[in-house]
Design an enzyme around this catalytic site. Structure first.
Site, PDB file in Angstrom:
ATOM      1  N   HIS A  12     -20.712  39.481  13.780  1.00 47.35           N
ATOM      2  CA  HIS A  12     -20.601  39.004  12.390  1.00 47.35           C
ATOM      3  C   HIS A  12     -21.879  39.056  11.564  1.00 47.35           C
ATOM      4  CE1 HIS A  12     -16.544  37.763  13.265  1.00 47.35           C
ATOM      5  NE2 HIS A  12     -16.947  36.995  14.266  1.00 47.35           N
ATOM      6  N   LYS A  41     -10.370  46.121  17.057  1.00 52.76           N
ATOM      7  CA  LYS A  41     -10.236  44.757  16.540  1.00 52.76           C
ATOM      8  C   LYS A  41      -9.649  44.857  15.131  1.00 52.76           C
ATOM      9  CE  LYS A  41     -12.695  40.404  15.814  1.00 52.76           C
ATOM     10  NZ  LYS A  41     -13.965  39.653  15.903  1.00 52.76           N
ATOM     11  N   HIS A 118     -18.232  31.363  16.023  1.00 55.39           N
ATOM     12  CA  HIS A 118     -16.949  31.947  15.610  1.00 55.39           C
ATOM     13  C   HIS A 118     -16.883  31.899  14.091  1.00 55.39           C
ATOM     14  CE1 HIS A 118     -12.579  32.040  14.943  1.00 55.39           C
ATOM     15  NE2 HIS A 118     -12.662  30.846  14.419  1.00 55.39           N
TER      16      HIS A 118
HETATM   17  P1  A3P Z   1     -13.305  35.121  22.313  1.00 55.25           P
HETATM   18  O1  A3P Z   1     -14.461  35.936  21.825  1.00 55.25           O
HETATM   19  O2  A3P Z   1     -13.468  34.631  23.699  1.00 55.25           O
HETATM   20  O3  A3P Z   1     -11.985  35.760  22.028  1.00 55.25           O
HETATM   21  P2  A3P Z   1     -14.325  35.475  16.213  1.00 55.25           P
HETATM   22  O4  A3P Z   1     -14.435  36.887  16.710  1.00 55.25           O
HETATM   23  O5  A3P Z   1     -13.074  35.233  15.427  1.00 55.25           O
HETATM   24  O6  A3P Z   1     -15.558  35.049  15.504  1.00 55.25           O
HETATM   25  O7  A3P Z   1     -14.188  34.525  17.486  1.00 55.25           O
HETATM   26  C1  A3P Z   1     -15.198  34.388  18.431  1.00 55.25           C
HETATM   27  C2  A3P Z   1     -14.700  33.504  19.553  1.00 55.25           C
HETATM   28  O8  A3P Z   1     -14.632  32.131  19.120  1.00 55.25           O
HETATM   29  C3  A3P Z   1     -13.322  33.856  20.016  1.00 55.25           C
HETATM   30  O9  A3P Z   1     -13.340  33.792  21.418  1.00 55.25           O
HETATM   31  C4  A3P Z   1     -12.455  32.740  19.465  1.00 55.25           C
HETATM   32  O10 A3P Z   1     -11.333  32.492  20.246  1.00 55.25           O
HETATM   33  C5  A3P Z   1     -13.399  31.576  19.548  1.00 55.25           C
HETATM   34  N1  A3P Z   1     -13.027  30.416  18.716  1.00 55.25           N
HETATM   35  C6  A3P Z   1     -11.978  30.302  17.860  1.00 55.25           C
HETATM   36  N2  A3P Z   1     -11.976  29.093  17.275  1.00 55.25           N
HETATM   37  C7  A3P Z   1     -13.048  28.427  17.779  1.00 55.25           C
HETATM   38  C8  A3P Z   1     -13.581  27.129  17.581  1.00 55.25           C
HETATM   39  N3  A3P Z   1     -13.039  26.277  16.726  1.00 55.25           N
HETATM   40  N4  A3P Z   1     -14.682  26.777  18.278  1.00 55.25           N
HETATM   41  C9  A3P Z   1     -15.255  27.629  19.126  1.00 55.25           C
HETATM   42  N5  A3P Z   1     -14.802  28.883  19.360  1.00 55.25           N
HETATM   43  C10 A3P Z   1     -13.709  29.269  18.691  1.00 55.25           C
END
Ligand code: A3P
Length: 121
Positions: A12, A41, A118
């Protein structure tokens, strides 16, 4: 470095792109940042602000994330972002994306070390 934080930066953060992205930006970046390896993705957003500014979002008040957890935080100011969306008919490994620059407040989830892990919105 904790893996969630590393992955957040990989997927990101693109702080140093100073100009508006061209139409090929997402095609190149989604590949370079390893989001087209096993599958394409479908949707991903890059943030063009400093890591310091993005980490600071973790100091905003907690709000509910889309997954129901309460570790999300909304930026006070609008941030420069680029949305990447997989085009219809695009097939792995030829992942083709629509590149859409935008400016909006973003929502991140932060871990217990108060670093983003995330991008929620
Ligand atoms: P994974 O990478 O294990 O799938 P994103 O690509 O959307 O930024 O997400 C990064 C990771 O954060 C994803 O895990 C996602 O499932 C996870 N995630 C989603 N909601 C979250 C939250 N509230 N707190 C921490 N992690 C979260």
């Amino acid at each position: 470095q904790e893996s969630g934080a590393r992955k957040f930066k990989q997927q990101h953060m693109d702080s140093n792109s100073r100009h508006l992205p061209n139409s090929n930006y997402c095609n190149k970046m989604m590949k370079k940042r390893k989001m087209t390896v096993d599958a394409c993705k479908p949707v991903n957003t890059f943030v063009h602000e400093s890591l310091t500014d993005v980490k600071a979002i973790c100091n905003q008040r907690n709000i509910r994330c889309k997954n129901g957890q309460n570790n999300c935080h909304k930026s006070r100011s609008s941030m420069r972002v680029t949305d990447c969306r997989l085009t219809n008919g695009s097939r792995h490994p030829n992942c083709k994306y629509r590149t859409s620059p935008a400016k909006r407040q973003i929502i991140v989830a932060c871990d217990k070390n108060r670093v983003p892990v995330h991008l929620d919105a």
